[in-house]
Write a protein that holds these residues in place. Structure first.
Motif, short mmCIF file in Angstrom:
data_model
loop_
_atom_site.label_atom_id
_atom_site.label_comp_id
_atom_site.label_asym_id
_atom_site.label_seq_id
_atom_site.Cartn_x
_atom_site.Cartn_y
_atom_site.Cartn_z
N ARG A 7 0.85 -1.20 0.00
CA ARG A 7 0.00 0.00 0.00
C ARG A 7 0.88 1.24 0.00
O ARG A 7 1.67 1.44 0.93
N ILE A 8 0.72 2.05 -1.04
CA ILE A 8 1.54 3.24 -1.22
C ILE A 8 0.66 4.48 -1.12
O ILE A 8 -0.30 4.63 -1.88
N ALA A 9 0.99 5.36 -0.18
CA ALA A 9 0.29 6.63 -0.04
C ALA A 9 0.96 7.66 -0.95
O ALA A 9 2.19 7.80 -0.94
N VAL A 10 0.16 8.36 -1.74
CA VAL A 10 0.67 9.30 -2.74
C VAL A 10 0.24 10.71 -2.33
O VAL A 10 -0.95 11.01 -2.28
N ALA A 34 -0.90 9.06 6.37
CA ALA A 34 -0.72 7.86 5.55
C ALA A 34 -0.67 6.61 6.41
O ALA A 34 -1.22 5.56 6.04
N LYS A 35 0.01 6.71 7.53
CA LYS A 35 0.07 5.56 8.46
C LYS A 35 -1.33 5.18 8.91
O LYS A 35 -1.69 3.99 8.96
N ASN A 36 -2.15 6.17 9.22
CA ASN A 36 -3.53 5.90 9.66
C ASN A 36 -4.38 5.32 8.54
O ASN A 36 -5.38 4.64 8.80
N MET A 37 -3.98 5.57 7.29
CA MET A 37 -4.67 5.00 6.14
C MET A 37 -4.25 3.55 5.86
O MET A 37 -4.82 2.89 5.00
N GLY A 38 -3.22 3.09 6.57
CA GLY A 38 -2.75 1.71 6.38
C GLY A 38 -1.64 1.58 5.36
O GLY A 38 -1.35 0.47 4.89
N ALA A 39 -0.98 2.70 5.02
CA ALA A 39 0.08 2.66 4.00
C ALA A 39 1.35 2.01 4.54
O ALA A 39 1.68 2.13 5.73
N ASP A 40 2.07 1.37 3.65
CA ASP A 40 3.40 0.83 3.96
C ASP A 40 4.49 1.83 3.59
O ASP A 40 5.59 1.79 4.15
N LEU A 41 4.19 2.69 2.62
CA LEU A 41 5.19 3.54 2.00
C LEU A 41 4.52 4.85 1.58
O LEU A 41 3.37 4.82 1.12
N VAL A 42 5.22 5.98 1.72
CA VAL A 42 4.67 7.29 1.35
C VAL A 42 5.54 7.89 0.26
O VAL A 42 6.76 7.98 0.40
#
Length: 303
Positions: A7-10, A34-42
């Motif tokens: 999961r990549i936050a953009v 992004a962390k709260n959205m469940g992302a692994d990487l931003v």
């Protein structure tokens, strides 16, 4: 270790042109969201920390003359070292939040600043430092020094490659990253006229069988951050490879999810990428000679 979903936050947000403290604070806030959205990487846009601004010089002035000016020297001296407190702040935030990040800015080069992206893991360690190879030598970006090589690095079992903005315009950029094993190519970006450029990125994904994710700031004729799958058909026939394409004015964080099992199965069975390339016919790609109509201002024909 990521097993099946990446999961990549953009980040499609505006940064300040000059205030590095403000950009760092906003960036860390984006990481938290992004962390709260469940992302692994931003993924951040191009030159997030430092801004993407240049001293103002007439385009007719050769770079050799620009380098002699006090204005240029002062600007060049502000480029980041790897112990820069703003970069260290992102490394610390990555460790504290246990999230990966691709953060960007001007860095010290050998002679002039470089346009650089850092891939940082959840422990705060820099896994990859990439400096933009295809600098825009027709514009103010000729004040930068080009990078020398493309790199791919492993992030929790997923091979990640990075190219920056104008690198997109050259198919060789993504091709080399694919050859180096990249499964997902991340693209920090900062430019306008994005409709055709998103289409080009879709082609890069398709032809190399890699995922492609691009972050661009919002604005008139800008935005359109995107995530693109290489998978353009499946057992049900043709399918849309757009995971998302943002609007131009939206200022938010988007989340792209890649199913790694599906991606890897596709890469192992389809016929693009490095499957049936006829390399012996490609020698001309190594020819550095520049002929009309491609010679531009300040550019000497290469023989």
């Amino acid at each position: 270790m990521i097993t099946n979903k990446l999961r990549i936050a953009v980040v499609q947000k505006r940064r300040d042109p000059y205030d590095r403290d403000k950009n760092t604070q906003l960036g860390i806030s984006c990481m938290r969201e992004a962390k709260n959205m469940g992302a692994d990487l931003v993924l951040f846009p191009e030159c997030w920390i430092t801004g993407y601004e240049f001293p103002e010089f007439d385009d007719s002035i050769p770079i050799e003359e620009i380098e002699k000016t006090e204005v240029f020297r002062k600007w060049a001296a502000s480029a980041m070292e790897e112990d820069d407190p703003h970069l260290l702040a992102f490394q610390k935030a990555a460790q504290e939040m246990e999230i990966g990040v691709i953060i960007t800015g001007y860095t010290k080069g050998n002679h002039r600043p470089r346009n650089t992206a850092f891939l940082i893991d959840r422990s705060g360690k820099i896994l990859l430092k990439y400096s933009k190879v295809h600098t825009c030598d027709f514009s103010s970006e000729r004040m930068l020094e080009s990078g020398d090589e493309f790199f791919a690095a492993e992030f929790e079992g997923v091979k990640i490659g990075i190219m920056i903005c104008y690198d997109r315009e050259y198919p060789e950029s993504a091709r080399v990253l694919m050859m180096k094993g990249a499964e997902i190519i991340l693209v920090p970006n900062d430019c306008s006229e994005m409709f055709h450029r998103v289409n080009a990125l879709s082609t890069r994904a398709y032809e190399n069988m890699t995922g492609v994710v691009m972050a661009n700031p919002p604005g008139k004729r800008m935005g359109h951050s995107c995530a693109l799958s290489p998978i353009i058909w499946d057992d049900n026939g043709e399918r849309d490879n757009r995971i998302f394409v943002a609007g131009e004015e939206e200022e938010k964080i988007f989340l792209a999810e890649f199913d790694l099992s599906e991606l890897r199965d596709y890469r192992e069975n389809e016929m693009m990428g490095n499957t049936f390339r006829k390399v012996k016919a490609y020698a001309e790609l190594m020819n550095e000679e520049i002929k009309p109509p491609f010679i531009r201002q300040h550019q000497k024909p290469k023989q």
